[in-house]
Design an enzyme around this catalytic site. Sequence first.
Site, short mmCIF file in Angstrom:
data_model
loop_
_atom_site.label_atom_id
_atom_site.label_comp_id
_atom_site.label_asym_id
_atom_site.label_seq_id
_atom_site.Cartn_x
_atom_site.Cartn_y
_atom_site.Cartn_z
CG ASP A 1 -4.01 -1.53 0.28
OD1 ASP A 1 -3.40 -2.78 0.90
OD2 ASP A 1 -4.19 0.11 0.15
CB SER B 1 -1.03 0.44 1.27
OG SER B 1 -2.00 1.26 0.91
#
Length: 309
Positions: free
Chosen positions: A179, A44
């Site tokens: 993610d 991320s």
Amino acid sequence: MAYFNILSLDGGGIRGLLSCRLLERLDRLSPGYLDKVNLFAGTSTGGILALGLAAGLTPAEIGDLYQKDGVKIFAKNLWDKVGDIDRLYYPDYKNFALEEALKRRFGDMRLGDLKKKVLISSFRLDSGKVTKMGVRSWKPKFFQNFEDDPSDCDEKVVDVAMRTSAAPTYFPVYQGFTDGGVVANNPSMCAVAQALDKKTGKQELDNVTVLSIGTGVLPKYVESANENWGYLQWAPHLITILIDGVAGVADYQCKQVLGPRYMRLDVLFDRDIGMDNVDEMPYLVQLADQKEIDATKEWLSTYYGEKVS
């Protein structure tokens, strides 16, 4: 002895600014230590940071992305300002501002163009074809630029950065990916596995070190012993539990497997800092600047082969 050094960077949205600041401080204490990193691993916001470092950007230059573009990336729309009416159906933010900020820094660069090796986690929502197990399914994806087949060297850096940071409920799905924090918010142990792989890292365990950088910790708990919860009660906690849980697992595994060759550097919050809380950027910088890092300095001196001042 020359070690194979891994720098692992957690996910955490705007809190990646804290990681940048910690790395910047370490660079002042041990100039050039980042040049001795063999593999940058990230998830991320940590994935964006890892890609930037592997491209030759400094922690300060990447921190500039948060400082200058953070408000645009996490810009509230009209509905957000009057309430949370649309959150049940749509993510909190569009991803255009993030994509534009990444394009300004990486352009058309591909993973194969990076100066260092990377491992970036994401989650593919549809394999698109039958997998080795004989099924079509969603699955984790780890993007890497080792030359051995299979490699992701032709993937654009911007696309990989967007895929790893498409946080559920915060940003839309990007190119079929969400993610990496849902599988490895702390990618330390994943990076160790890549280093030991006989086709890619080609390392022996005793030769591997990991410096793992977090994005801040806020102790949380549910004060109950026997709650009879359903979806509505669990929903507000699930993403946080998932992210904190998998990060804690990686931390435990690395401690057990690597022993003193593993160093974790993180900061304890005294209040809740959301992944999109751009108003807290000065606080993040302050915490990073106040964090005691002498132990990490000594660790670098031991394993990076360089005495620091």
